[in-house]
Write a protein that holds these residues in place. Structure first.
Motif, PDB file in Angstrom:
ATOM      1  N   LEU A  85       0.826  -1.206   0.000  1.00  0.00           N
ATOM      2  CA  LEU A  85       0.000   0.000   0.000  1.00  0.00           C
ATOM      3  C   LEU A  85       0.865   1.263   0.000  1.00  0.00           C
ATOM      4  N   GLY A  90      -0.165   0.114  -4.181  1.00  0.00           N
ATOM      5  CA  GLY A  90      -1.307  -0.782  -4.113  1.00  0.00           C
ATOM      6  C   GLY A  90      -1.451  -1.744  -5.272  1.00  0.00           C
ATOM      7  N   THR A  93      -2.150  -5.026  -3.402  1.00  0.00           N
ATOM      8  CA  THR A  93      -2.713  -4.894  -2.060  1.00  0.00           C
ATOM      9  C   THR A  93      -3.933  -5.765  -1.844  1.00  0.00           C
ATOM     10  N   LYS A  94      -4.867  -5.770  -2.766  1.00  0.00           N
ATOM     11  CA  LYS A  94      -6.103  -6.551  -2.582  1.00  0.00           C
ATOM     12  C   LYS A  94      -5.804  -8.052  -2.503  1.00  0.00           C
ATOM     13  N   ARG A 157      -3.675   7.708   5.155  1.00  0.00           N
ATOM     14  CA  ARG A 157      -3.688   6.876   3.943  1.00  0.00           C
ATOM     15  C   ARG A 157      -4.050   5.425   4.263  1.00  0.00           C
ATOM     16  N   ILE A 158      -3.478   4.912   5.334  1.00  0.00           N
ATOM     17  CA  ILE A 158      -3.734   3.527   5.724  1.00  0.00           C
ATOM     18  C   ILE A 158      -5.157   3.385   6.247  1.00  0.00           C
ATOM     19  N   ASP A 160      -7.719   5.282   5.642  1.00  0.00           N
ATOM     20  CA  ASP A 160      -8.669   5.468   4.535  1.00  0.00           C
ATOM     21  C   ASP A 160      -8.783   4.220   3.662  1.00  0.00           C
ATOM     22  N   PHE A 161      -7.664   3.564   3.414  1.00  0.00           N
ATOM     23  CA  PHE A 161      -7.705   2.338   2.617  1.00  0.00           C
ATOM     24  C   PHE A 161      -8.625   1.310   3.277  1.00  0.00           C
ATOM     25  N   ASN A 164     -12.341   2.278   3.227  1.00  0.00           N
ATOM     26  CA  ASN A 164     -12.952   2.110   1.911  1.00  0.00           C
ATOM     27  C   ASN A 164     -13.269   0.638   1.593  1.00  0.00           C
TER      28      ASN A 164
END
Length: 167
Positions: A85, A90, A93-94, A157-158, A160-161, A164
Motif C-alpha cells: 500500500l 497498491g 494490495t487486494k 492513507r492507511i 482510509d484504505f 474504503n
C-alpha cells in the motif's frame, strides 16, 4: 541451550530500548540476537518488523518480509499489505489482503477505526475470571496488532484504505 539466558537478556534489553523509543539501539540488539539464534524461536523478527515500521525504514522492512516468505503470522501477512500500500502504490494490495484476512479477519476493521477501544479479554467458557490470552484470529489479536504499531498505522492513507474496504 547454553546461551538461552544471554538471548533472553538481549531480547529484554532490546524491548526496553524499544519501549523507550531508542529504536536504533533496539534494532542493534535484536539483530545481534538473530546472529546467535538463527532459528529465531524467540520471535525477534516480529519485534524487528515493528521497529522498522515505526522508523519507516522500508528497505529493511521489505528485506525482512522477503527473508521470511513462509511466515503466515499477522505481522508478516499484514506487513506485506501495508508495504504494498505504501511503497508499491497498491499494485498487489487486494490480493495480499485476501491472504491476510484468512489469518485475522478483524484487523481491517480495527485499522479503519478512528477511535480504538480495547476489547474484553478472551475467557474460556465456564472460567469467568481466567484471562486465557490472545487467540489467533481474534478481535483481541487485531487490537494488539494495532496497539503495537499504532504510531505508523494511524496514518490517514492507511486508515482510509481500510475504511474504503467497507464501502
Amino acid at each position: 541451550m547454553d546461551n538461552r539466558p544471554f538471548l533472553r537478556a538481549c531480547q529484554n534489553l532490546g524491548l526496553e530500548y524499544q519501549h523507550k523509543k531508542n529504536l536504533p539501539r533496539a534494532i542493534e540488539l535484536f539483530e545481534e540476537n538473530l546472529l546467535y539464534n538463527t532459528n529465531d524461536n524467540q520471535g525477534i523478527r516480529y519485534l524487528l518488523l515493528e521497529c522498522y515500521l515505526e522508523l519507516k525504514d522500508y528497505t529493511k522492512f521489505k528485506t525482512l518480509l522477503d527473508r521470511h516468505k513462509d511466515d503466515y503470522s499477522v505481522e508478516f501477512l499484514y506487513g506485506r499489505v501495508i508495504y504494498d500500500l505504501i511503497k508499491s502504490e497498491g499494485k498487489k494490495t487486494k490480493m495480499l489482503l485476501n491472504q491476510a484476512i484468512k489469518c485475522n479477519k478483524f484487523i481491517p476493521e480495527e485499522l479503519a477505526k478512528e477511535k480504538h477501544i480495547k476489547p474484553a479479554p478472551y475467557r474460556i467458557p465456564g472460567e469467568p475470571h481466567f484471562d486465557a490470552g490472545t487467540p489467533i484470529g481474534s478481535i483481541q489479536e487485531a487490537y494488539n496488532y494495532w496497539e503495537r504499531n499504532k504510531i505508523f498505522l494511524n496514518q490517514k492513507r492507511i486508515r482510509d484504505f481500510f475504511k474504503n474496504l467497507k464501502n
